[in-house]
Motif scaffolding. Structure first.
Motif, short mmCIF file in Angstrom:
data_model
loop_
_atom_site.label_atom_id
_atom_site.label_comp_id
_atom_site.label_asym_id
_atom_site.label_seq_id
_atom_site.Cartn_x
_atom_site.Cartn_y
_atom_site.Cartn_z
N CYS A 174 1.71 25.57 -19.06
CA CYS A 174 2.59 26.20 -18.09
C CYS A 174 1.74 27.04 -17.14
N ALA A 182 19.15 22.94 -16.51
CA ALA A 182 19.00 23.49 -17.86
C ALA A 182 19.73 24.82 -18.01
N SER A 230 11.31 22.95 -18.40
CA SER A 230 12.56 23.59 -18.84
C SER A 230 12.59 23.85 -20.34
N LYS A 231 11.71 23.19 -21.08
CA LYS A 231 11.71 23.35 -22.53
C LYS A 231 10.75 24.42 -23.04
N LYS A 232 9.61 24.62 -22.35
CA LYS A 232 8.56 25.48 -22.88
C LYS A 232 8.15 26.63 -21.95
N GLU A 275 15.30 20.92 -12.12
CA GLU A 275 15.34 20.76 -13.57
C GLU A 275 15.80 22.05 -14.25
N PRO A 335 14.83 16.52 -18.77
CA PRO A 335 14.11 17.72 -19.21
C PRO A 335 12.64 17.41 -19.49
N THR A 336 11.79 18.33 -19.12
CA THR A 336 10.35 18.23 -19.36
C THR A 336 9.89 19.57 -19.95
N PRO A 337 8.61 19.73 -20.23
CA PRO A 337 8.15 21.03 -20.71
C PRO A 337 8.47 22.19 -19.75
N ARG A 350 18.95 27.55 -16.45
CA ARG A 350 18.00 28.65 -16.27
C ARG A 350 17.95 29.03 -14.79
N TRP A 367 5.39 23.25 -15.69
CA TRP A 367 4.41 22.49 -16.46
C TRP A 367 3.45 21.77 -15.52
#
Length: 185
Positions: A57, A80, A41-43, A76, A37-39, A82, A50
C-alpha cells in the motif's frame, strides 16, 4: 474444413477473452460494471492504494499512481463503502473537473445523505458530458430513493437513448426502479 472452423472459433474466443481482460482494468470502461475488490479496498488504509509493482500500500498521491489509477481506487473504495478513503483518492486527482471525478463526488455526497451537493455534482458532470451513463444512473437512483419515479425513469430513457442498453448503468437503475426506489447502490 473442420480444423479451419475450430481455429476461427478459437481465435474469436481468445480475442473475446482479451477484450474482457482489457475491460477489467480499462479506466475508460468504468461505467459498465462494478469494480472488483483488490488489496486497495481490502488491505490499504485511508489515503492509500495498492501498488502492484512494489506489492504494498502506497499513499494515493504518490507519483507511482496516475489519475486513472487514482480514479479506479476511488471507485473501488466507494463501492466498498469506504467513503472517506474514496474522497482522499478523488482529492489526489489533478483534474477536479473530470466528469468521472464529478460523478463520484456526486455518488459520495448522495450516499452520505447530502442530496443537494449530489445534485450539483451530477449536474456539472452531465453538463460537461450528457452521455455520462454512470452519472445518469446514480442520479436516477437518487431520484427514485426520493420518490420521484418519473424523473428516475427519464434518466433510464436517457441511458438507453445514449447507447446504454445492457450496461451496468441501465441494469442498476432498472433494479432500483423495480424495487420501488430502494437504490441498488
Amino acid at each position: 474444413m473442420k480444423l479451419s472452423l475450430f481455429k476461427s472459433a478459437l481465435a474469436v474466443l481468445i480475442f473475446g477473452a482479451m477484450i474482457n481482460l482489457a475491460g477489467a482494468v480499462d479506466p475508460d470502461d468504468w461505467d459498465t460494471k462494478p469494480p472488483e475488490p483488490t488489496p486497495t479496498s481490502k488491505k490499504c488504509a485511508d489515503g492509500e492504494a495498492w501498488d502492484e509493482q512494489s506489492r504494498k500500500c502506497v499513499k494515493v498521491d504518490a507519483a507511482v499512481f496516475d489519475d486513472p489509477e487514482r480514479l479506479q481506487a476511488a471507485r473501488e473504495l466507494a463501492y466498498a463503502g469506504r467513503f472517506g478513503a474514496a474522497v482522499k483518492a478523488l482529492d489526489a486527482i489533478a483534474d477536479q473537473n473530470d466528469t468521472r471525478v464529478l460523478t463520484y463526488r456526486g455518488f459520495l455526497a448522495r450516499k452520505s445523505g447530502d442530496w443537494k451537493a449530489a445534485l450539483i455534482y451530477y449536474d456539472r458532470a452531465l453538463s460537461a458530458d450528457p452521455g455520462n451513463l454512470s452519472a445518469r444512473s446514480y442520479l436516477g437512483m437518487g431520484l427514485a430513493e426520493r420518490g420521484d419515479i418519473e424523473a428516475a425513469r427519464n434518466q433510464l430513457a436517457e441511458i438507453r437513448s445514449r447507447g446504454g442498453r445492457e450496461t451496468w448503468a441501465e441494469r442498476a437503475l432498472l433494479m432500483t426502479l423495480r424495487s420501488g426506489g430502494a437504490a441498488f447502490y
